[in-house]
Motif scaffolding. Structure first.
Motif: not given
Length: 475
Positions: A231, A266, A170, A291, A166, A195, A263-264, A229
């Protein structure tokens, strides 16, 4: 090689490479402006894999200690101590009961299936390189199909760029957009520590974006911002999801501002009460960069990630990936492609989803039995436990909470500027299956919320307990 670097045998190899480079900068062996030896030379001198060196250098570039210059190499950008929190060279002993967030279950990595996938990858190794800067064509094809099935992502193989995790994703994205004139990014607060590091290192202005029970405050996005950014599926660390109206508002902002949403996703595969909501990227593939990585589904040490980017960004991101990292080890890419193509990764995710759902339910019931409630949706690998009346152990300056053999994190570790009520961020996925329930027992004891014996009157100021704790699994 003129610069002599030595590895600390007490550290994992990648961390050892990072620390060796830091020491060389601190002692002056590598002066500001000096060019680093090639990854191949460093790997040979240190006795590690080239991919290990590439990953370590990538992290130091994202941190700002090193600078990658296209077609020139990697250079020392500043002195090691300037603006960097010192990192201890000797790691602390591993905790007996580990509830730190962000890690899959200890021991859950499908090692046998990974080894078989690696053998198949070696046997089928192409005669010519299968990578033009975007990653293995085979892996990108498998990822495009998998992401469509699992997350509703609209992606052609040519729109995917494979990265070494990740942070690498970024960093290359921030570099690509900065060269195109963008310079203002909004990042959720709270969020993963660091981040904002790559963005700041590349000269971006960072605005903290508040988060509440409905997810990121998209009404705080304005037309001066180039990137947001987010989530959306499961906010880290608060555990909520971006509600439907705010999802629409975010996409409308990106269109009006000619901006991008990063779009993270995770842990988007781990929703327990329903099928996961499709990725936000599906709403506008030309305004949302998706991502993902293998760190939460397989192992944080695997260091494989991917970007799904709008068509106009494919070439710049490929170029930045080569300039910053030199690419991702091909065999790891091909092994992951084998794991996806065989269906093994989806079977593994289904098994882990069932296990994590059981754990979150246990934690939720155990907390409720002593008058504590977990905010957020039933999803992911971590949960927030709000603290009340000053209960709970204190955290150190890094937001780490230690009590006996237990270690977890305080919410303060994840906040940059916006204050939050005291809470713990508990990684319920992290312990082994044998250690999970003892860890939860220790956690409740550490925050002063151990359940009372039946019939006992609570002390003054403490709420009456809810029904008794759930029985242990198998009892």
């Amino acid at each position: 090689m003129d610069t002599v670097l030595t590895l600390d045998p007490a550290l994992p190899k990648r961390r050892g490479v990072e620390e060796a480079i830091r020491r060389a900068v601190e002692t002056g062996s590598l002066a500001v402006g000096a060019r680093l030896p090639s990854a191949r030379d460093l790997a040979e001198d240190l006795g590690v894999a080239r991919g290990t060196v590439v990953s370590a250098v990538d992290d130091l570039v994202a941190e700002g200690l090193l600078e990658a210059r296209p077609r020139s190499g990697v250079f020392v950008a500043r002195e090691a101590g300037a603006g960097v929190v010192p990192v201890p060279t000797v790691p602390a002993p591993p905790p007996r009961l580990d509830l730190r967030p962000g890690r899959p279950e200890s021991g859950s990595f499908p090692a046998t299936r990974w080894a078989a996938a690696m053998r198949r990858a070696v046997a089928g190794l192409p005669a010519e390189p299968d990578d033009d800067g975007a990653g293995s064509a085979r892996l990108r094809s498998e990822l495009a199909a998998y992401l469509a099935r699992a997350r509703g992502v609209q992606a052609a193989p040519d729109s995917i760029v494979v990265t070494s995790g990740y942070r690498s994703a970024v960093a290359v994205l921030a570099m690509s957009l900065r060269k195109r004139g963008a310079g203002h990014v909004a990042i959720e607060d709270p969020a993963l520590p660091g981040s904002d590091t790559a963005w700041r290192a590349l000269g971006w202005r960072v605005t903290d974006l508040p988060v509440d029970a409905r997810g990121a405050r998209t009404d705080a996005l304005d037309l001066t911002m180039d990137v947001a950014v987010l989530t959306p599926a499961h906010q880290f660390p608060l555990g909520g999801a971006l509600d439907a109206q705010r999802r629409r508002d975010a996409v409308q902002w990106a269109r009006r501002a000619s901006g991008l949403i990063v779009e993270d996703d995770y842990d988007g595969e781990f929703r327990f009460d329903r099928r996961p909501v499709a990725a936000l990227q599906r709403a506008d593939p030309e305004r949302v960069v998706y991502v993902g990585s293998a760190s939460k589904t397989l192992d944080t040490r695997l260091r494989l990630g991917w970007l799904v980017v709008p068509h106009e960004l494919v070439a710049p991101v490929r170029h930045a990936t080569l300039a910053l990292t030199g690419g991702v080890p091909l065999l790891d890419q091909l092994a992951l492609a084998e794991l996806i193509g065989s269906g093994d990764i989806e079977r593994h995710i289904r098994r882990q989803r069932r296990e994590y759902a059981r754990r979150r339910e246990y934690l939720q019931d155990a907390a409720a039995a002593v008058g504590l409630a977990l905010p957020g949706i039933p999803a992911g690998l971590q949960a927030v436990i709000p603290l009340r009346d000053g209960l709970g152990p204190t955290a150190d300056q890094d937001g780490v909470v230690r009590a006996g053999g237990l270690v977890t994190h305080a919410l303060q570790r994840y906040t940059r500027s916006l204050t939050r009520p005291p809470a713990l961020v508990v990684g319920f996925s992290t312990p082994s299956r044998a250690a999970f329930e003892p860890a939860i027992d220790a956690l409740l004891g550490a925050i002063g919320a151990a359940p009372l014996p039946h019939g006992e009157t609570p002390p003054a100021g403490r709420p009456v307990t809810a029904p008794p704790r759930p029985p242990r699994a198998g009892s």
